[in-house]
Scaffold this active site. Structure first.
Site, short mmCIF file in Angstrom:
data_model
loop_
_atom_site.label_atom_id
_atom_site.label_comp_id
_atom_site.label_asym_id
_atom_site.label_seq_id
_atom_site.Cartn_x
_atom_site.Cartn_y
_atom_site.Cartn_z
N GLY A 233 -3.39 -4.43 -1.71
CA GLY A 233 -2.74 -5.60 -1.11
C GLY A 233 -1.58 -6.11 -1.95
O GLY A 233 -0.68 -6.79 -1.44
N ALA B 59 -6.00 -6.89 -3.08
CA ALA B 59 -6.80 -7.98 -2.55
C ALA B 59 -8.03 -8.11 -3.43
O ALA B 59 -8.47 -7.13 -4.06
CB ALA B 59 -7.21 -7.65 -1.11
N GLU C 299 -7.18 2.04 -1.37
CA GLU C 299 -8.17 1.57 -0.38
C GLU C 299 -9.17 2.64 0.06
O GLU C 299 -10.37 2.38 0.14
CB GLU C 299 -7.47 1.00 0.86
CG GLU C 299 -6.91 -0.41 0.67
CD GLU C 299 -5.50 -0.44 0.12
OE1 GLU C 299 -5.06 0.56 -0.49
OE2 GLU C 299 -4.83 -1.47 0.31
N GLU D 255 1.22 -4.10 -0.81
CA GLU D 255 1.55 -4.58 0.54
C GLU D 255 2.33 -5.90 0.47
O GLU D 255 3.24 -6.15 1.27
CB GLU D 255 0.28 -4.73 1.38
CG GLU D 255 -0.31 -3.36 1.71
CD GLU D 255 -1.61 -3.42 2.46
OE1 GLU D 255 -2.55 -4.07 1.96
OE2 GLU D 255 -1.71 -2.83 3.55
#
Ligand code: CO8
Length: 257
Positions: free
Chosen positions: A108, A65, A131, A111
Site C-alpha cells: 500500500g 498497509a 501482497e 500504491e
C-alpha cells in the site's frame, strides 16, 4: 482532527506532509490514512498551497498497509470502512503531489506513491508489492497503475513473483522521475514543488488533469479533453499576466483565475 500519525509544515506555497509512524515503518493504519487524506484535502482546498510534498523517514516511506489492520478486519469491515478508498481520495487531489521516497515503499506504500504525481527517490529506495506472498492481492490500485507505468511484464513479475526494484531500476522503468544524493531527497522534492508553485496555479491544475486523463481516455478523446482545458486556461487572467510578463521581461504574478 488531531494529527497523530502525520506531521504538517507549510513553506510558502508548499504544503509538506511527513508520515509519522516510524516505529512501524509508516505502516498505513486506518487513522493514519484518515489523517493523511484530511491533510491532503485541506491543502487542496487552500488556494495558497500550490504543491504538496509527502515523505516518510530514512528507513521507510511506508512499508505497506498495516498488516494488523488487514488481519483483524473481515472483508466486509474493510469494504465498509472505505479502507482502499483513501488511495482514490489522494489520487483525486487537484494540487500536484510530489513524493520523496527513502527506504521501503511496499504494498500500500507503493500504491500511495502511485496515487501521487511525481516520485523522487533516495539511492536506498526499495519498491515492491509483497501482497501475494501474504495470500492477498494489491487492492489500492497497483494492478492498474503499475501496469500503465512499467508495462505488463515487469508489473507481473513484481506482483506475482515479488520482484523488488531498487532506485536505479525504478528510475529506468519510469516509476521514479529522479534519484537524489543520499540525504537530499526531501529537499529536492521541495525544490521541485517550488518550481511548480511558481507556475500559474490554474494552468497547473488543468495540465495535471489533462495528463491524468491519458491514463483513462483513448487518444482522440484525450486530445479533445486537452483542447477544452487549453481553451479554458486561455480565457484566464493568469494567461494575460504570464504573456504580459514575458513581453516586459518581468516575473508574472498569478492569482489562479
Ligand atoms: N504493517 C504493520 N507493521 C509493520 C509493517 C506493516 N506493513 N511493516 C513493518 N511493520 C512493523 C514491524 O512489525 C516492526 O514492528 P515491531 O518492532 O513492533 O515488531 C517494525 O515495523 C519494524 O519492522 P521490522 O522489524 O520487520 O524491520 P526490518 O528492517 O527487519 O524489515 C521490512 C523491514 C522488510 C519492510 C519488513 O518490516 C516487512 O516485510 N514488512 C511488511 C511489508 C509488507 O508485507 N507490506 C505489504 C502489506 S499488505 C498491503 O500493503 C496491502 C495493501 C492493500 C490495500 C487495500 C486493502 C483493501
Amino acid at each position: 482532527m488531531t494529527e497523530t500519525f502525520i506531521l504538517r509544515q507549510q513553506h510558502g506555497h508548499i504544503g509538506q506532509i511527513t508520515l509519522n509512524r516510524p516505529q512501524k515503518l509508516n505502516a498505513l493504519c486506518l487513522p493514519m490514512l484518515a489523517e493523511l487524506v484530511a491533510a491532503i484535502q485541506d491543502y487542496d482546498a487552500t488556494p495558497d498551497v500550490r504543491a504538496i510534498v509527502i515523505c516518510g523517514q530514512s528507513r521507510a516511506f511506508a512499508a505497506g498497509a498495516d498488516v494488523g489492520t488487514l488481519a483483524e478486519s473481515g472483508a466486509i469491515a474493510l469494504y465498509t470502512s472505505g479502507f482502499s478508498e483513501h488511495w482514490d481520495q489522494i489520487a483525486a487531489c487537484q494540487t500536484p503531489i510530489i513524493a520523496a521516497v527513502q527506504g521501503y515503499a511496499l504494498g500500500g506504500g507503493l500504491e500511495l506513491l502511485m496515487a501521487c504525481d511525481i516520485i523522487i527517490a533516495a539511492p536506498d529506495a526499495v519498491f515492491g508489492l509483497p501482497e501475494t506472498t501474504l495470500g492477498i492481492i494489491p487492492g489500492a490500485g497497483a494492478t492498474q497503475r503499475l501496469t500503465r507505468t512499467v508495462g505488463k511484464s515487469l508489473a507481473m513479475e513484481m506482483v506475482l513473483a515479488g520482484r523488488r526494484l531498487n532506485a536505479t531500476e525504478a528510475c529506468a522503468q519510469g516509476l521514479v522521475s529522479q534519484i537524489t544524493e543520499d540525504g537530499e531527497t526531501v529537499s529536492t522534492a521541495i525544490a521541485v514543488a517550488g518550481r511548480i508553485a511558481q507556475a500559474g496555479p490554474l494552468a497547473t491544475h488543468m495540465a495535471k488533469a489533462a495528463l491524468l486523463a491519458s491514463y483513462d481516455m483513448p487518444l482522440t478523446a484525450g486530445i479533445k479533453y486537452e483542447r477544452t482545458l487549453s481553451a479554458l486556461v486561455a480565457a484566464s487572467e493568469d494567461r494575460k499576466a504570464g504573456l504580459a510578463a514575458l513581453g516586459s521581461r518581468t516575473k508574472p504574478t498569478f492569482h489562479g483565475r
